[in-house]
Design a protein around this motif. Sequence first.
Motif, PDB file in Angstrom:
ATOM      1  N   THR A 109       1.807   0.119   4.049  1.00 52.28           N
ATOM      2  CA  THR A 109       1.419   1.308   3.285  1.00 52.28           C
ATOM      3  C   THR A 109       2.422   2.441   3.521  1.00 52.28           C
ATOM      4  O   THR A 109       3.136   2.443   4.530  1.00 52.28           O
ATOM      5  N   SER A 110       2.401   3.393   2.599  1.00 50.05           N
ATOM      6  CA  SER A 110       3.322   4.530   2.737  1.00 50.05           C
ATOM      7  C   SER A 110       3.000   5.337   3.997  1.00 50.05           C
ATOM      8  O   SER A 110       3.880   5.941   4.596  1.00 50.05           O
ATOM      9  N   LEU A 123       7.246  -1.326  -0.381  1.00 51.05           N
ATOM     10  CA  LEU A 123       6.027  -1.637   0.380  1.00 51.05           C
ATOM     11  C   LEU A 123       5.978  -3.101   0.801  1.00 51.05           C
ATOM     12  O   LEU A 123       4.920  -3.647   1.087  1.00 51.05           O
ATOM     13  N   TYR A 156       8.474   3.934  -2.640  1.00 48.90           N
ATOM     14  CA  TYR A 156       8.424   3.223  -1.358  1.00 48.90           C
ATOM     15  C   TYR A 156       8.631   1.737  -1.572  1.00 48.90           C
ATOM     16  O   TYR A 156       8.053   1.156  -2.496  1.00 48.90           O
ATOM     17  N   PRO A 161       0.348  -4.591  -1.633  1.00 47.92           N
ATOM     18  CA  PRO A 161       1.562  -4.544  -0.814  1.00 47.92           C
ATOM     19  C   PRO A 161       1.310  -5.000   0.616  1.00 47.92           C
ATOM     20  O   PRO A 161       0.169  -5.144   1.045  1.00 47.92           O
TER      21      PRO A 161
END
Length: 455
Positions: free
Chosen positions: A46-47, A261, A259, A43
């Motif tokens: 990031t979360s 991403l 999420y 991705p």
Amino acid sequence: MSSDTPRGWSPQSWQQHAAVQQPEYPDRATLERALGELALLPPLVTSWEVNNLRALLAQAQEGRCFVLQGGDCAESFADCESGLIANRLKVLLQMSLVLVHGLRRKVVRIGRFAGQYAKPRSTDTETRDGLTLPSYRGDLINAPEFTPQARAADPLRLLEGHKRSALTMNFTRGLIDGGFADLHHPEYWDLDWVHHAPLAEQYRQRVEAIGESLRFMETLAGQTIGDFNRVDFYTSHEALLLCAEAAQTRRVPRQPGWYNLSTHFPWIGMRTAALDGAHVEYCRGIRNPMGVKVGPGMSAQWLRQLCEVLNPDNEPGRLTLIHRMGAARIESALPPLIEAVRAGGHRVLWLCDPMHGNTQTLASGVKTRAFADILTEVERAFAVHAQCGSRLGGVHLELTGEDVTECLGGARDLSETDLARAYRSAVDPRLNYEQALELALRIVSIRGAAGGAAD
Ligand code: PEP
Ligand code: CO
């Protein structure tokens, strides 16, 4: 579906809703393959970062920081180039330095880049000399040339967009982490023009004042203050092309929910904000903080329902409303919306986009915006929020670090004839570096005139 997911939602549940502004892909098999690959590639964000931004936006809601969101109307693949990326970063850093110093507040920087490759269009097709082809929808989807090949939606562009977004992110992160944004060295982000711009002196004074404060604090602390060596930068784009957004929507270890991403902060545009539409359906299920553009056509009831659907738990920092009314309409159109949101008890962050309500087309057919209208809308936005007991938490701008001539006015008073000199935008007109910096300086003086920066 587990309880960390809103009822009835999945990354693909938008497909059961009307999805406007989506292209027709002639080659479905290649589309499925490209989406499958997109879902597996690493991705772009990031979360952790997404959660950090949500917390910062919650602070902005309380007036503890100011949000500067800016970048191109539409990125193009060709503009994924080191000089352009660095200059855009420089102008955003300079503006944020002016805002931090003048507003005495932390600034949250959000770029409109690293994925701002898809554009909503007013018509699905374009006709020239009797030939009708699909509209150009941004480099993520097709190419601008008026040929059947160029205008066909090409799934491989999804992978190219991901690659160029990653290159943009990588370079931006490298510059920032490497010390480019160090407040001890504002000369790193000097643009050549700063020395001969009409506003150079004002900018230089602020830089010097910051340097002095920094040296003073470091003398007191007896050490270099590391926090000032770097800044945080976040990315955003319009979440328009839903198959691509959904392909990059994932679960991550040890965090509840899903999420997106591909960006920290997706937003829903004016044309795709229908309550029962696919874009709202997609966005309600992701954990990212998100924006919704709010134009003069939005009713109080519509806006309240959007708040309920997109932020049912009234989570701080989750929902940002980006109003784009136009200088002439903001004073009548905004107060009822602020009132409706307040009456519903919704916690939101308000940003002003002074660009999209002030676009005009000249007799020559050229699209432009007047700096004076942009500034007036920002001034009125501060005043309207203050009158309504609300707070303007930041601005959303279309700008570039280049010496373009797309918007009229500003310190150099660009005229209609000047526009021809360096008009480069394929879509909306952007503030050039000087106009962008001037706007930051003017925001600081508006706040000063309103009786102090920190409210
Ligand atoms: C944009 O932000 O480029 C845009 C198209 O805005 P809006 O949805 O507010 O018209
Ligand atoms: Co635009």
